[in-house]
Design a protein around this motif. Structure first.
Motif, PDB file in Angstrom:
ATOM      1  N   VAL A 127       2.535  -8.753   5.709  1.00 22.91           N
ATOM      2  CA  VAL A 127       1.705  -9.868   5.256  1.00 22.91           C
ATOM      3  C   VAL A 127       2.480 -10.855   4.374  1.00 22.91           C
ATOM      4  O   VAL A 127       2.374 -12.074   4.581  1.00 22.91           O
ATOM      5  CB  VAL A 127       0.447  -9.330   4.534  1.00 22.91           C
ATOM      6  CG1 VAL A 127      -0.318 -10.467   3.857  1.00 22.91           C
ATOM      7  CG2 VAL A 127      -0.453  -8.617   5.519  1.00 22.91           C
ATOM      8  N   PRO A 128       3.267 -10.405   3.382  1.00 29.58           N
ATOM      9  CA  PRO A 128       4.022 -11.399   2.591  1.00 29.58           C
ATOM     10  C   PRO A 128       4.974 -12.233   3.441  1.00 29.58           C
ATOM     11  O   PRO A 128       5.148 -13.437   3.171  1.00 29.58           O
ATOM     12  CB  PRO A 128       4.794 -10.533   1.582  1.00 29.58           C
ATOM     13  CG  PRO A 128       4.006  -9.279   1.473  1.00 29.58           C
ATOM     14  CD  PRO A 128       3.456  -9.049   2.847  1.00 29.58           C
ATOM     15  N   GLN A 147      -5.073  -9.098   2.973  1.00 31.69           N
ATOM     16  CA  GLN A 147      -3.968  -8.314   2.422  1.00 31.69           C
ATOM     17  C   GLN A 147      -3.885  -6.923   3.055  1.00 31.69           C
ATOM     18  O   GLN A 147      -2.848  -6.264   2.953  1.00 31.69           O
ATOM     19  CB  GLN A 147      -4.149  -8.169   0.902  1.00 31.69           C
ATOM     20  CG  GLN A 147      -4.097  -9.471   0.141  1.00 31.69           C
ATOM     21  CD  GLN A 147      -2.724 -10.106   0.150  1.00 31.69           C
ATOM     22  OE1 GLN A 147      -1.706  -9.423   0.262  1.00 31.69           O
ATOM     23  NE2 GLN A 147      -2.685 -11.425   0.042  1.00 31.69           N
ATOM     24  N   ASN A 148      -4.900  -6.526   3.754  1.00 34.37           N
ATOM     25  CA  ASN A 148      -4.896  -5.218   4.408  1.00 34.37           C
ATOM     26  C   ASN A 148      -4.311  -5.267   5.813  1.00 34.37           C
ATOM     27  O   ASN A 148      -4.349  -4.276   6.543  1.00 34.37           O
ATOM     28  CB  ASN A 148      -6.320  -4.649   4.462  1.00 34.37           C
ATOM     29  CG  ASN A 148      -7.283  -5.584   5.167  1.00 34.37           C
ATOM     30  OD1 ASN A 148      -7.019  -6.795   5.279  1.00 34.37           O
ATOM     31  ND2 ASN A 148      -8.402  -5.050   5.647  1.00 34.37           N
ATOM     32  N   TYR A 170      -2.118   0.496   3.795  1.00 31.94           N
ATOM     33  CA  TYR A 170      -2.630  -0.408   2.768  1.00 31.94           C
ATOM     34  C   TYR A 170      -3.317   0.399   1.679  1.00 31.94           C
ATOM     35  O   TYR A 170      -4.211   1.217   1.952  1.00 31.94           O
ATOM     36  CB  TYR A 170      -3.622  -1.390   3.377  1.00 31.94           C
ATOM     37  CG  TYR A 170      -4.335  -2.236   2.350  1.00 31.94           C
ATOM     38  CD1 TYR A 170      -3.655  -3.188   1.596  1.00 31.94           C
ATOM     39  CD2 TYR A 170      -5.703  -2.071   2.124  1.00 31.94           C
ATOM     40  CE1 TYR A 170      -4.298  -3.950   0.638  1.00 31.94           C
ATOM     41  CE2 TYR A 170      -6.363  -2.834   1.190  1.00 31.94           C
ATOM     42  CZ  TYR A 170      -5.649  -3.777   0.438  1.00 31.94           C
ATOM     43  OH  TYR A 170      -6.305  -4.517  -0.508  1.00 31.94           O
ATOM     44  N   PRO A 216       0.369  -3.971   7.109  1.00 33.72           N
ATOM     45  CA  PRO A 216       0.128  -4.613   5.814  1.00 33.72           C
ATOM     46  C   PRO A 216       1.412  -5.013   5.091  1.00 33.72           C
ATOM     47  O   PRO A 216       1.396  -5.941   4.278  1.00 33.72           O
ATOM     48  CB  PRO A 216      -0.637  -3.554   5.019  1.00 33.72           C
ATOM     49  CG  PRO A 216      -1.260  -2.684   6.043  1.00 33.72           C
ATOM     50  CD  PRO A 216      -0.299  -2.657   7.186  1.00 33.72           C
ATOM     51  N   ASP A 238      -7.767  -8.233  -4.336  1.00 31.83           N
ATOM     52  CA  ASP A 238      -7.200  -8.473  -3.009  1.00 31.83           C
ATOM     53  C   ASP A 238      -8.286  -9.017  -2.073  1.00 31.83           C
ATOM     54  O   ASP A 238      -9.447  -8.553  -2.107  1.00 31.83           O
ATOM     55  CB  ASP A 238      -6.640  -7.173  -2.412  1.00 31.83           C
ATOM     56  CG  ASP A 238      -5.229  -6.881  -2.877  1.00 31.83           C
ATOM     57  OD1 ASP A 238      -4.678  -7.716  -3.635  1.00 31.83           O
ATOM     58  OD2 ASP A 238      -4.678  -5.830  -2.493  1.00 31.83           O
TER      59      ASP A 238
END
Length: 350
Positions: free
Chosen positions: A154-155, A180-181, A57, A151, A63
């Motif tokens: 995540v999306p 987000q991390n 990350y 990381p 973020d």
């Protein structure tokens, strides 16, 4: 413009040629867009990006990250955010501008080992990221299930417009906080729901590069797709239509038999009613005839009685007249007798 298909790329691959906007992990070289990471290239309305399949990350401003307090100084806390950079949370951000190290106890607010959710307000490669907890829903996380994922996944865990994470939360009755991390915290009251949510998140992390992942996650969570629901509804409707058809045929048959029976009953009832009405008419006619005859008899009797009375009256009148005549004749006779007697007396002296 050239159509871009979703495909795997490595650093240096040419993604597309043309007037496209480079986004995440994509750079422009001449008239080409080049990938800088190992991942999946895809195009959207905003431009072309590469979703990395692995990597660490790298902090970015704004973020949302979940970190763990690992140390503190007299003015700030040091927070591990699953990166090669350690973040700092100023004490003034928690206590306010009037913070005093001599007066305020920093351990009363945050202790070593606590989890926090914060937003990155500043970062460049010359200094560590700076955090804040002033925004809504930020600060200390009191409890929850702690999960660490890559990381780059995540999306995929969030999904398009948050579809994946909403499916997991609604199916398990939990709340999932995603940083987000790559740090995820799952909270909820049901232990079974927590464990099921953790299994789904692990499946997304392990199989994020495969197809039909959403369908497999819904199968794990016992969630039906709208298409499946529509198909099941259509099946139920068709089965209901078939059963309704059979029941309607049965009802028609029963209605026909019942109608025949009812018609027979109605005809017999009608005949009985007709007979009854005929009898009533006959009885009424008979009664009328009897009444007429009775009236005639009464009238004849009345006439006879009237005639008899008239005769009696006439006879009585006749008797009265005879009597008067007799009475009238008697005085005449008496007068005649008297005159005769007087004549005889007068004749004697002579």
């Amino acid at each position: 413009m050239q159509e871009i298909k979703r495909r795997y790329v490595i650093p240096g691959d040419k993604i597309v040629e043309g007037d496209y906007k480079p986004l995440m992990n994509v750079v422009r070289s001449g008239n080409y867009l080049i990938s800088t990471r190992v991942g999946i290239a895809e195009a959207g309305k905003d431009g072309v990006k590469v979703i990395p399949l692995s990597g660490v990350y790298i902090p970015r401003v704004n973020d949302l990250v979940i970190g763990k307090v690992v140390d503190r100084s007299s003015l700030s806390w040091d927070v591990h955010i699953n990166s090669c950079f350690f973040a700092h949370l100023p004490a003034q951000d928690v206590f306010g501008r009037d913070f005093s190290p001599a007066r305020d106890d920093m351990g009363r607010q945050l202790s070593i080992g606590d989890l926090i959710i914060a937003r990155i307000v500043s970062f460049d490669r010359t200094r560590d990221p700076m955090l804040t907890v002033q925004d809504k829903d930020l600060g200390k996380i009191p409890y929850g299930e702690f999960i660490k994922i890559s990381p780059t996944r995540v999306p995929r865990l969030i999904g398009k417009r948050g579809s994946m994470i909403q499916t997991i939360e609604q199916a398990t009755q939990t709340r999932v906080i995603i940083g987000q991390n790559g740090i995820v915290v799952v909270t909820g009251r049901d232990i079974d729901g927590l464990s099921l949510a953790v299994k789904a998140i692990k499946m997304v992390e392990d199989e994020s590069h495969t197809t039909n992942l959403t369908h497999r996650v819904k199968t794990l969570l016992n969630v039906q797709d709208p298409v499946e629901i529509e198909q099941s509804e259509n099946t139920n409707i068709s089965s209901n239509d078939g059963s309704d058809l059979v029941s309607s045929e049965k009802s028609n048959i029963s209605s026909d038999s019942s109608s025949n029976t009812s018609s027979n009953v109605d005809s017999s009832t009608f005949e009985q009613t007709s007979n009854t009405e005929q009898q009533q008419q006959n009885s009424s006619t008979f009664e009328q005839t009897s009444n007429t005859e009775q009236q005639q008899q009464n009238s004849s009797t009345f006439e006879q009685t009237s005639n008899t009375e008239q005769q009696q009256q006439n006879s009585s009148k006749l008797d009265f007249a005879n009597t008067q005549q007799i009475e009238e004749k008697q005085p005449e006779n008496n007068l005649h007798s008297d005159s005769t007697d007087s004549d005889q007396k007068e004749e004697k002296p002579e």
